[in-house]
Design an enzyme around this catalytic site. Structure first.
Site, PDB file in Angstrom:
ATOM      1  CE  LYS A 298     -14.355   6.925  13.499  1.00 22.70           C
ATOM      2  NZ  LYS A 298     -13.125   7.436  12.840  1.00 22.70           N
TER       3      LYS A 298
ATOM      4  CG  ASP B 157      -1.183  -3.916  10.787  1.00 20.45           C
ATOM      5  OD1 ASP B 157      -2.214  -3.294  11.125  1.00 20.45           O
ATOM      6  OD2 ASP B 157      -1.191  -5.076  10.361  1.00 20.45           O
TER       7      ASP B 157
ATOM      8  CB  VAL C 114     -17.611  11.156   0.625  1.00 18.22           C
ATOM      9  CG1 VAL C 114     -18.006  12.565   1.038  1.00 18.22           C
ATOM     10  CG2 VAL C 114     -16.517  10.632   1.539  1.00 18.22           C
TER      11      VAL C 114
ATOM     12  CG  ASN D 211      -7.899   9.675   6.803  1.00 17.94           C
ATOM     13  OD1 ASN D 211      -8.937  10.229   6.470  1.00 17.94           O
ATOM     14  ND2 ASN D 211      -7.434   8.595   6.162  1.00 17.94           N
TER      15      ASN D 211
ATOM     16  NE  ARG E 150      -3.699  -0.130   2.573  1.00 13.54           N
ATOM     17  CZ  ARG E 150      -4.920  -0.061   2.053  1.00 13.54           C
ATOM     18  NH1 ARG E 150      -5.397  -1.060   1.311  1.00 13.54           N
ATOM     19  NH2 ARG E 150      -5.687   0.984   2.279  1.00 13.54           N
TER      20      ARG E 150
ATOM     21  CB  THR F 231     -14.192   6.727   0.278  1.00 14.84           C
ATOM     22  OG1 THR F 231     -14.958   6.450   1.465  1.00 14.84           O
ATOM     23  CG2 THR F 231     -13.944   8.220   0.178  1.00 14.84           C
TER      24      THR F 231
ATOM     25  CE1 TYR G 121     -16.410   4.250  10.962  1.00 10.66           C
ATOM     26  CE2 TYR G 121     -18.616   5.208  10.961  1.00 10.66           C
ATOM     27  CZ  TYR G 121     -17.290   5.247  10.576  1.00 10.66           C
ATOM     28  OH  TYR G 121     -16.829   6.300   9.809  1.00 10.66           O
TER      29      TYR G 121
END
Length: 256
Positions: free
Chosen positions: A157, A55, A184, A81, A37, A186, A153
């Site tokens: 957040k 990682d 969005v 991020n 990556r 992604t 999740y």
């Protein structure tokens, strides 16, 4: 010009934020989970100064990224991020015996904040789903409850907002804010996401480097460069401190 670290930036909003910042003349260091990556990130954004590899699914990996970042430079800003999304079908346990989603989404920004040479600005990626989050710390690792990926999740957040606000209180000389980039399209958001992808990376990049007075604040939550309200619980110092203390217990490292 600023020097900015962006975690989870081999693709998606992290890479887009990096491109915005390099286009403005800032120096950007990206981060990728593995060497494959990282190679993709270097090819996608040759203007980046470096790509650090770590990682974030393990505490040792998070500590390794902090060490690499500290060896590289003192960053003016860090954009936290990296994250795992809401579609996880089951609880995954890490080598540390923790929830993988909690580790990446909450412990990684917490521990990097605690271990990195202190930047002047910190930006934590949250989500509109934080409004459905529960700050209760009875079972944040989901070891006793039946797994619910969307709730796990959402909780994580909300924890990111608590982290941003708690750090803002403890480190008043640092600008520490949270951002919801919008739903969005992604890889995480999915192709049917209705929000504007072009706007997705703008606010976090703006908060990291802008001289606008509106960006030079702390303990705030933003959406598309506008302050957005959060739950009353997110503003409670005792709830913020409970999360910070819990993360300190798990990692052996406190934010003081």
């Amino acid at each position: 010009m600023a020097h900015v670290l962006i975690t989870g930036s081999s693709d998606g909003l992290g890479l887009m934020a990096g491109r915005l910042l390099t286009d403005q003349g800032h120096t950007v260091t990206l981060h990728a989970r593995n060497t494959e990556r990282a190679a993709h990130a270097r090819a996608a954004l040759p203007a980046a100064e470096d790509v650090l590899v770590a990682d974030l699914r393990t505490l040792d990996g998070i500590r390794g990224l902090a060490d690499a970042a500290n060896a590289a430079a003192r960053f003016d800003a860090a954009i936290h991020n990296a994250g795992i999304g809401y579609r996880e079908p089951r609880r995954v346990e890490t080598a540390d015996g923790l929830s993988e989603l909690f580790t990446v989404n909450v412990l990684a920004p917490y521990l990097l904040t605690a271990l990195m040479t202190r930047p002047g600005r910190l930006v934590y990626l949250s989500s509109g789903m934080a409004r459905s989050g529960d700050p209760d710390l009875t079972d944040p690792q989901w070891t006793h409850r039946r797994w619910n990926g969307a709730q796990a999740y959402s909780d994580s957040k909300l924890f990111d907002v608590l982290l941003a606000f708690g750090v803002a209180r403890r480190w008043p000389e640092v600008s520490s804010n949270s951002v919801e980039p919008g739903w969005v399209p992604t890889k995480m958001g999915g192709p049917g996401a209705p929000d504007d992808l072009d706007q997705g990376p703008v606010t976090q990049a703006w908060l990291a480097v802008s001289d606008d007075e509106a960006a030079k604040v702390t303990g705030r939550h933003f959406y598309h460069r506008q302050e957005r309200s959060v739950s009353a619980e997110a503003r409670e110092p005792a709830i913020q401190d409970a999360l910070l203390d819990y993360c300190a217990e798990l990692t052996g490292t406190a934010i003081k």
